[in-house]
Design a protein around this motif. Sequence first.
Motif, PDB file in Angstrom:
ATOM      1  N   ALA A  29     -46.414  67.931 -29.432  1.00 28.55           N
ATOM      2  CA  ALA A  29     -45.588  67.904 -28.214  1.00 28.55           C
ATOM      3  C   ALA A  29     -45.060  66.488 -27.947  1.00 28.55           C
ATOM      4  N   CYS A  30     -45.872  65.467 -28.251  1.00 27.71           N
ATOM      5  CA  CYS A  30     -45.420  64.098 -27.974  1.00 27.71           C
ATOM      6  C   CYS A  30     -44.338  63.655 -28.959  1.00 27.71           C
ATOM      7  N   GLN A  31     -44.273  64.318 -30.107  1.00 30.90           N
ATOM      8  CA  GLN A  31     -43.172  64.010 -31.035  1.00 30.90           C
ATOM      9  C   GLN A  31     -41.908  64.767 -30.615  1.00 30.90           C
ATOM     10  N   ARG A  32     -42.114  65.981 -30.111  1.00 27.04           N
ATOM     11  CA  ARG A  32     -40.951  66.782 -29.706  1.00 27.04           C
ATOM     12  C   ARG A  32     -40.342  66.260 -28.408  1.00 27.04           C
ATOM     13  N   ASN A  33     -41.188  65.766 -27.511  1.00 25.59           N
ATOM     14  CA  ASN A  33     -40.696  65.334 -26.198  1.00 25.59           C
ATOM     15  C   ASN A  33     -41.388  64.036 -25.770  1.00 25.59           C
ATOM     16  N   PRO A  34     -41.083  62.917 -26.457  1.00 28.35           N
ATOM     17  CA  PRO A  34     -41.809  61.669 -26.206  1.00 28.35           C
ATOM     18  C   PRO A  34     -41.711  61.177 -24.759  1.00 28.35           C
ATOM     19  N   ARG A  35     -40.603  61.447 -24.113  1.00 25.97           N
ATOM     20  CA  ARG A  35     -40.401  60.957 -22.731  1.00 25.97           C
ATOM     21  C   ARG A  35     -41.500  61.466 -21.793  1.00 25.97           C
ATOM     22  N   LEU A  36     -41.956  62.683 -22.050  1.00 21.88           N
ATOM     23  CA  LEU A  36     -42.992  63.296 -21.207  1.00 21.88           C
ATOM     24  C   LEU A  36     -44.284  62.469 -21.232  1.00 21.88           C
ATOM     25  N   PHE A  37     -44.506  61.750 -22.338  1.00 21.59           N
ATOM     26  CA  PHE A  37     -45.777  61.049 -22.535  1.00 21.59           C
ATOM     27  C   PHE A  37     -45.706  59.562 -22.202  1.00 21.59           C
ATOM     28  N   ASP A  38     -44.543  59.116 -21.714  1.00 19.37           N
ATOM     29  CA  ASP A  38     -44.425  57.721 -21.271  1.00 19.37           C
ATOM     30  C   ASP A  38     -45.220  57.546 -19.991  1.00 19.37           C
ATOM     31  N   PHE A  39     -46.000  56.510 -19.950  1.00 16.48           N
ATOM     32  CA  PHE A  39     -46.727  56.244 -18.702  1.00 16.48           C
ATOM     33  C   PHE A  39     -47.295  54.828 -18.748  1.00 16.48           C
ATOM     34  N   ALA A  40     -47.115  54.107 -17.653  1.00 16.71           N
ATOM     35  CA  ALA A  40     -47.732  52.780 -17.551  1.00 16.71           C
ATOM     36  C   ALA A  40     -48.472  52.724 -16.233  1.00 16.71           C
ATOM     37  N   ASN A  41     -49.557  51.947 -16.180  1.00 17.60           N
ATOM     38  CA  ASN A  41     -50.267  51.794 -14.909  1.00 17.60           C
ATOM     39  C   ASN A  41     -49.264  51.301 -13.877  1.00 17.60           C
ATOM     40  N   GLY A  42     -49.239  51.946 -12.707  1.00 20.63           N
ATOM     41  CA  GLY A  42     -48.286  51.536 -11.675  1.00 20.63           C
ATOM     42  C   GLY A  42     -47.118  52.495 -11.570  1.00 20.63           C
ATOM     43  N   ASP A  43     -46.951  53.397 -12.568  1.00 19.01           N
ATOM     44  CA  ASP A  43     -45.827  54.338 -12.518  1.00 19.01           C
ATOM     45  C   ASP A  43     -45.871  55.216 -11.278  1.00 19.01           C
ATOM     46  N   ARG A  44     -47.082  55.475 -10.778  1.00 18.10           N
ATOM     47  CA  ARG A  44     -47.196  56.391  -9.638  1.00 18.10           C
ATOM     48  C   ARG A  44     -46.599  55.794  -8.367  1.00 18.10           C
ATOM     49  N   THR A  45     -46.401  54.479  -8.360  1.00 17.27           N
ATOM     50  CA  THR A  45     -45.918  53.862  -7.115  1.00 17.27           C
ATOM     51  C   THR A  45     -44.445  54.209  -6.858  1.00 17.27           C
ATOM     52  N   HIS A  46     -43.679  54.605  -7.893  1.00 18.01           N
ATOM     53  CA  HIS A  46     -42.250  54.879  -7.681  1.00 18.01           C
ATOM     54  C   HIS A  46     -42.028  56.279  -7.090  1.00 18.01           C
ATOM     55  N   ASP A  47     -42.326  57.280  -7.872  1.00 18.05           N
ATOM     56  CA  ASP A  47     -42.153  58.648  -7.375  1.00 18.05           C
ATOM     57  C   ASP A  47     -43.421  59.408  -7.740  1.00 18.05           C
ATOM     58  N   ARG A  48     -44.396  59.304  -6.881  1.00 20.15           N
ATOM     59  CA  ARG A  48     -45.738  59.806  -7.198  1.00 20.15           C
ATOM     60  C   ARG A  48     -45.729  61.294  -7.594  1.00 20.15           C
ATOM     61  N   ALA A  49     -45.025  62.109  -6.802  1.00 17.59           N
ATOM     62  CA  ALA A  49     -45.052  63.555  -7.053  1.00 17.59           C
ATOM     63  C   ALA A  49     -44.459  63.878  -8.418  1.00 17.59           C
ATOM     64  N   ALA A  50     -43.321  63.246  -8.719  1.00 15.89           N
ATOM     65  CA  ALA A  50     -42.660  63.535 -10.006  1.00 15.89           C
ATOM     66  C   ALA A  50     -43.536  63.058 -11.162  1.00 15.89           C
ATOM     67  N   THR A  51     -44.168  61.889 -10.997  1.00 11.64           N
ATOM     68  CA  THR A  51     -45.029  61.367 -12.077  1.00 11.64           C
ATOM     69  C   THR A  51     -46.226  62.285 -12.301  1.00 11.64           C
ATOM     70  N   GLU A  52     -46.840  62.736 -11.192  1.00 18.77           N
ATOM     71  CA  GLU A  52     -48.006  63.623 -11.322  1.00 18.77           C
ATOM     72  C   GLU A  52     -47.620  64.918 -12.036  1.00 18.77           C
ATOM     73  N   LYS A  53     -46.430  65.425 -11.718  1.00 18.88           N
ATOM     74  CA  LYS A  53     -45.980  66.677 -12.338  1.00 18.88           C
ATOM     75  C   LYS A  53     -45.798  66.476 -13.849  1.00 18.88           C
ATOM     76  N   ARG A  54     -45.195  65.335 -14.207  1.00 18.49           N
ATOM     77  CA  ARG A  54     -44.972  65.055 -15.627  1.00 18.49           C
ATOM     78  C   ARG A  54     -46.319  64.894 -16.343  1.00 18.49           C
ATOM     79  N   LEU A  55     -47.254  64.189 -15.689  1.00 18.76           N
ATOM     80  CA  LEU A  55     -48.579  63.997 -16.290  1.00 18.76           C
ATOM     81  C   LEU A  55     -49.273  65.338 -16.522  1.00 18.76           C
ATOM     82  N   GLU A  56     -49.119  66.219 -15.551  1.00 18.29           N
ATOM     83  CA  GLU A  56     -49.735  67.534 -15.662  1.00 18.29           C
ATOM     84  C   GLU A  56     -49.198  68.277 -16.887  1.00 18.29           C
ATOM     85  N   HIS A  57     -47.874  68.210 -17.090  1.00 16.07           N
ATOM     86  CA  HIS A  57     -47.262  68.860 -18.261  1.00 16.07           C
ATOM     87  C   HIS A  57     -47.800  68.232 -19.549  1.00 16.07           C
TER      88      HIS A  57
END
Length: 177
Positions: A29-57
Amino acid sequence: MSRPNLNQPPSGDAPDPRFPIPHSPTPTACQRNPRLFDFANGDRTHDRAATEKRLEHARKACSRCPIATDCLQWALVNKPLTRLGIFAATTPGQRTELRKRLADRLGPDWIDVLAEQDQTRRARAAAARNHPLTVSQTRVVRLDRDVNGPMPTHRLLTPAQQQRNLTRLAASLKTAS
Ligand code: SF4
């Protein structure tokens, strides 16, 4: 800066050669959709709900991945290469915690311990393929399973646990002979 791809590790820091890069026969999945797996500490501070949803996927995709166990180990031992991104459903912060726990359990040289255990496991698998067990060896393996339980596949034994299992097996062999 985005998460490195397992198939194309960055050229700067080389991966630890003792741990082969996990390979899946089909694209992960991370090869098919690498953007989904991007994450850096602090990412939650921008759009927490959207980041959590992406993390869940991403976590869900990792939970179905056939190479998740090897992926996690590779990410843990190659810290310089995995400061960013989701690997095997873990964030960089969670991997830091796991590295601390491994150091507590296996000691400060935990990466060397894992490398040694991996090498032993691969050597055993190769030996088993090339030289099937004799009747008496099969008996010892069965006895070991009876006294120590099945060999864990997703958990590593500490040196103390290995010693304890060996002592139990030696005692059972003495009784059985
Ligand atoms: S476990 Fe997740 S991050 Fe690791 S290879 Fe599979 S999909 Fe990619």
